[in-house]
Design an enzyme around this catalytic site. Sequence first.
Site, short mmCIF file in Angstrom:
data_model
loop_
_atom_site.label_atom_id
_atom_site.label_comp_id
_atom_site.label_asym_id
_atom_site.label_seq_id
_atom_site.Cartn_x
_atom_site.Cartn_y
_atom_site.Cartn_z
CD GLU A 82 49.94 65.78 -3.24
OE1 GLU A 82 51.45 65.96 -3.21
OE2 GLU A 82 49.67 66.58 -3.89
CD GLU A 113 53.74 81.11 13.55
OE1 GLU A 113 54.61 81.54 13.96
OE2 GLU A 113 53.26 80.97 12.66
#
EC number: 4.2.1.126
Length: 275
Positions: A82, A113
Amino acid sequence: MAKINPDTEQESLYSNLDKMSTNELLSNINNEDKKVADIIEKQIPNIEKLVDIIVSKMKLGGRLFYIGAGTSGRIGILDASECPPTFGVPDNWIIGIIAGGDSAIRKAVENAEDDIDQAWRDLSAYDISSLDVVIGIAASGNTPYVIGGLKKAKENNIATGSISCNSESLISKQADYPIELIVGPEFLTGSTRMKAGTSQKLVLNMISTSVMIKLGRIYGNKMIDMQLSNKKLVQRGVEMIVEELHISEKLASELLKKHKSVRAVLLAENKNLEI
């Protein structure tokens, strides 16, 4: 047996969720969400230190990296993605990296992960250096992918920060600037996409917005470098120009078409502006 993640895995304060009415569910979730901002407020001094080191590094040409897995990784990517449209900065100023690669943005990648070495390989693909800053994001604070990335970053003289929702988490121990957001038990036990995720996103909003402001990517309180990518944003740009230069909307629109950005218009039309 002791829980691995005592803060994020605490039992919900609410029982029999499946017996609640819709209104009760929504009201109780909202009651929990209300607690988040107050918890973040206590961490402002730590957030401030992290923001200031990021600004100092980026002024020298450095970049900001977010690394995370699952929800935390996605939140980092969201914040990074953004910044270019909001502040008109290059895509490589703030970079979000998620365990498992871009496919993990939409669909979970099993065991990604748990690879303690992969984050450093992912960071190395960007030719990371001591000019950069790495922020590890993990609600549990114990994600191997994030721990490994921060550890290698520190070994290579790269400034590190962390955002976790457990006290004395493992990623905090690897970070120069740790931020711990102890939001307490989730409404749905262990669902850290809720309060934990909300707290992480709010802090990233604070970090990236403050960094961009301190780097001069706004004017007053306006996003003068935003990308004019749709009609709504073009109109917002026109209105900024009208307000600042006190000219007609028609002339402002013509100037924006000519100069392509609000900043360029203001600089061209008012040489006395300090932008």
